[in-house]
Design an enzyme around this catalytic site. Structure first.
Site, mmCIF file in Angstrom:
data_model
loop_
_atom_site.group_PDB
_atom_site.id
_atom_site.type_symbol
_atom_site.label_atom_id
_atom_site.label_comp_id
_atom_site.label_asym_id
_atom_site.label_seq_id
_atom_site.Cartn_x
_atom_site.Cartn_y
_atom_site.Cartn_z
ATOM 1 N N ASP A 525 44.767 44.608 44.454
ATOM 2 C CA ASP A 525 44.571 44.447 43.180
ATOM 3 C C ASP A 525 42.933 44.342 42.591
ATOM 4 O O ASP A 525 42.318 43.731 43.031
ATOM 5 C CB ASP A 525 45.134 42.890 42.616
ATOM 6 N N GLU A 554 44.513 49.654 42.951
ATOM 7 C CA GLU A 554 45.124 49.429 41.813
ATOM 8 C C GLU A 554 43.804 49.204 40.982
ATOM 9 O O GLU A 554 43.251 48.294 40.418
ATOM 10 C CB GLU A 554 45.845 48.259 41.686
#
Length: 798
Positions: A525, A554
């Site tokens: 993330d 991401e």
């Protein structure tokens, strides 16, 4: 000279396998010639004679015994040389001897020599420059999946009007040649040549499968070398045709061709069979026969049989290799992958009839999600964080600042008194439950990808154990995460400036713990908010111990940062595909993803995520969902679906491009029996089946946008040649999509058959892989697509 120069490796196998060896000029003496030039060539190719004067001087200064021994050695060496020469002479077969006799006395030109390159920056006899891909001066090797077709280009040229050729040589991590292919000149004005190659054969084996050890042995750093060479045959043929046509200096032209063919027949580099050698020798003999007409003599060396040999086993003079280009060959699913995301706490969630409250799912009930992913044809299941969730500043529904008593909080607010990144949330189960989940996934042929968000809630154990890992305000409090005007009060970001080495060691420990539990992929993330060097160190340490582990970034950020993350080990990446919805946007974006960028940044196309729900998906209903699925699955080798897509969950939170009642902040109770009435799940299943069945879907380097006349109709093709499919047959997919989810559109689709390597002498039989219908296509083709019937065609050339 710029970025690329010709370089010769001192220990290169090329000097023994791909270039003419030092013995080859001697082999050319099977052409009997009376010219002084050829005689000189013979003399220089023979072993040097022993100098008796030197031996005499040495003998005068040594004892008689040593002198006698030296003389005996010299005599033995001379005898051995004579014996070797005789043995070599005996290897000339009758057919070669007959050709020699026919060619005796002909005058020939010296072939272009192979000039040894001794230092960086030197050119060989042929000029080879600008070999691509070669980003950052070759510091970071291009990345390809095992068996993935990819393109290499180079500038190859020589002085004057002499013709040249180019060959690409692929060698594996142990230096063994695995593939050799002729390159095509695609831009003569710029001397640009290109070829499609692959490193090894495609495999779908997973790291835990029997037989994966054979896959693992093929991974590592491979090389591609571009060899430029003088195309003597083509140069000769061009001039000979003209001279025969106008009857200008015909005998010299044809005798030169005869000698060229004879030399070709005995050149080891051409790797000819006995039959091929005899074909060339007979052609040389015929061409040298002056009793025949000029046309008959020329025809002996200008015919389909000789042309075919020139294509597959050419005479390559003056071979000049480029510096080897490095390619990092990665395991299956590093490029070609189908992802499926679900939240374990929603999978199997129910409503308690007595209280009306939601009873969240667990890792045990999540088995149903694995089975759904498998049924729809996906091969990677991605789970958001499964760690304990903090209580302090916990977010409520739809990202509200105050959580209700039953709000579960965001799984990205990681850490509580129960544990941190190394602990399973007790509401989901235990570590043993997680291991059982990964074991079941592996039984189904699915990989487990786990979200790794490097951030903490205020309750995370690290806050007390390592307060220096967080940034403090002047008042002594720890700063929560924010991206003004956005604020994330439930998250403390990590500060890497005080103790990056300590953070690296802890992260490596945590990742290894989950790998031991069955995780083979990490979806990270917001990696762009952490130092690139941090990820470089961590990924290098983890993959050294577990080379099978993949990382997805991401990272919705600037191109430079996304490229840097790919350089340091992120195998795949989220990207801006969700916001590329018009024909113009897609025609620009698809070649970028499926071009040179694809050697480093493997974009994974997701139509939606828990964070992204675009207006297109919101406004175009079932057709829009199917359109975006087709574009994602066929527009990139790697694609993913966030569950709920099959149920048409497409209502936006007002003012935001994300879902209302976002699953990040609450548990979803879904009725999966309703999926059948929409048909989206059926489309997903069909797309994954098509992808698995067609080698053309495997590569980031084989997409061509096609001309289409309607502004709402997008068309593109993927093509892989027969030599690279693994099936022995070329594979071509033609994708045509109506981007309008409400109205029908008609369009003419133009195919450049030559460019795509398709037959031009007959109609193409094509089959729609979505419906099974068959059509005939050619250069220009009429298509009509209505969203209530067909949102797209995926045509395979039969």
């Amino acid at each position: 000279m710029g970025r690329m120069v010709v370089q010769h490796r001192a220990n290169s196998r090329t000097s023994h396998t791909e270039q003419p060896s030092k013995a080859e000029p001697a082999a050319q003496t099977v052409k009997v010639s009376t010219t002084s030039k050829t005689t000189k060539s013979k003399a220089t190719s023979r072993p040097k004679a022993v100098k008796p004067t030197t031996n005499a001087v040495k003998s005068a200064t040594k004892p008689a015994a040593k002198t006698a021994a030296k003389a005996a050695t010299t005599k033995a060496t001379a005898a051995k040389t004579t014996k070797t020469a005789k043995a070599t002479h005996k290897r000339v077969d009758a057919e070669t001897a007959r050709a020699n006799a026919a060619l005796k006395g002909l005058v020939g030109e010296a072939p272009a020599p192979t000039i040894e390159v001794k230092e960086l920056g030197q050119f060989g006899r042929i000029n080879v420059m600008d070999v691509t891909p070669d980003e950052e001066r070759g510091i970071f090797p291009a990345r390809v999946e095992l068996g993935e077709p990819f393109k290499v280009t180079a500038q190859v040229f020589i002085e004057g009007r002499t013709k040249v050729g180019a060959t690409a040589i692929v060698r594996n991590a142990r230096g063994r040649e695995t593939l050799r292919r002729r390159m095509m000149c695609t831009n003569p004005g710029l001397d640009r040549w290109e070829v499609t190659l692959k490193c090894g054969e495609h495999s779908d084996l997973k790291p835990w499968d029997e037989g994966y050890a054979a896959v693992k042995r093929q991974l590592g750093e491979w090389t591609v070398t571009v060899e430029g060479w003088e195309d003597t045959y083509t140069s000769w043929l061009h001039d000979a045709r003209i001279k025969v046509r106008v009857l200008d200096d015909v005998d010299n032209a044809l005798n030169s061709g005869a000698e060229l063919l004879a030399r070709w027949a005995v050149t080891l580099d051409a790797k000819l069979t006995v039959r091929d050698r005899k074909t060339l020798q007979q052609a040389a003999e015929t061409m040298a026969d002056e009793s025949l007409t000029a046309e008959e003599r020329l025809a002996a060396g200008d015919n389909p049989q000789i042309a075919a040999l020139h294509e597959t086993n050419p005479l390559r003079d003056g071979i000049s290799p480029s510096q080897p280009q490095r390619f990092k060959v990665e395991r299956p699913k590093s490029s070609f992958a189908a992802w499926y995301q679900f939240f374990p706490r929603s999978e199997g969630a129910t409503i308690d009839p007595a209280t009306g409250k939601i009873v969240q799912g667990t890792l045990k009930t999540s088995i149903a999600g694995l089975e759904r992913a498998k049924a729809e044809g996906f091969d990677i299941v991605y789970l958001p964080p499964i760690f304990p969730i903090g209580v302090t500043n916990r977010k409520g529904r739809n990202n509200s600042l105050v959580a209700g008593p039953d709000d579960p909080g965001s799984p990205f607010g990681i850490g509580s008194a129960l544990g941190g990144h190394d602990t399973v949330d007790p509401l989901l189960g235990t570590m043993d439950d997680f291991k059982a989940l990964t074991a079941r996934a592996h039984e189904l042929g699915l990989e487990i990808a786990l979200d790794f968000a490097l951030q903490c809630s205020p309750d995370h154990p690290w806050v007390k154990q390592h307060p220096d890992w967080f940034r403090h305000k002047p008042d002594g409090t720890i700063a929560f995460a924010e991206n003004p005007p956005k604020k994330y009060q439930d998250i403390y970001p990590i500060d890497f400036n005080a103790d990056m080495e300590g953070i690296e060691k802890e992260v490596e420990r945590v990742l290894n713990l989950w790998i031991d539990a069955g995780v083979t992929i990490f979806r990270v993330d917001n990696p762009h908010t952490k130092p690139v060097r941090f990820w470089q160190d961590v990924i290098a340490a983890v993959t050294k111990r577990h080379p099978e582990v993949l990382f997805l970034a991401e990272a919705f950020t600037r191109p430079g940062m996304m490229r840097a993350l790919s350089y340091v080990g992120f195998t795949q990446s989220h990207c801006y595909f969700p916001w590329r919805n018009t024909k113009e946007e897609l025609e620009e974006y698809l070649p970028v993803t499926n071009g040179d960028d694809g050697y480093y940044q493997h974009n994974t196309f997701w139509p939606t995520t828990p964070d992204i729900l675009t207006a297109y998906v919101r406004d175009n209903g079932i057709a829009g969902h199917c359109v975006r699925a087709v574009l994602a699955a066929m527009g990139s080798p790697s694609w993913g679906i966030y569950n709920g897509f099959e149920l048409l969950e497409n209502k936006q939170r007002p003012g935001f491009e994300e879902q209302i009642d976002n699953e990040k902040y609450e548990v979803k109770v879904r009725d999966w029996s309703k999926a059948k009435k929409y048909g989206v799940a059926e489309m997903l299943t069909a797309l994954n089946k098509i992808r698995r069945s067609h080698p053309a879907a495997l590569s980031y380097h084989n997409l061509t946008v096609l001309e289409s006349s309607d502004p709402n109709v997008l068309a593109f093709a993927r093509h892989t040649s027969a030599e690279l499919t693994g099936t022995g047959q070329a594979d071509t997919l033609i994708v045509v999509v109506n981007l309008d989810g409400h109205d029908a559109h008609q369009s003419m689709i133009h195919l450049d058959l030559d460019k795509l390597g398709l037959p031009t002498d007959r109609p193409l039989a094509v089959r729609d892989e979505l419906t099974g219908r068959e059509f005939q296509w050619g250069w220009d083709n009429y298509v009509s697509l209505a969203p209530w019937v067909d949102v797209a065609h995926i045509l395979s050339v039969q």
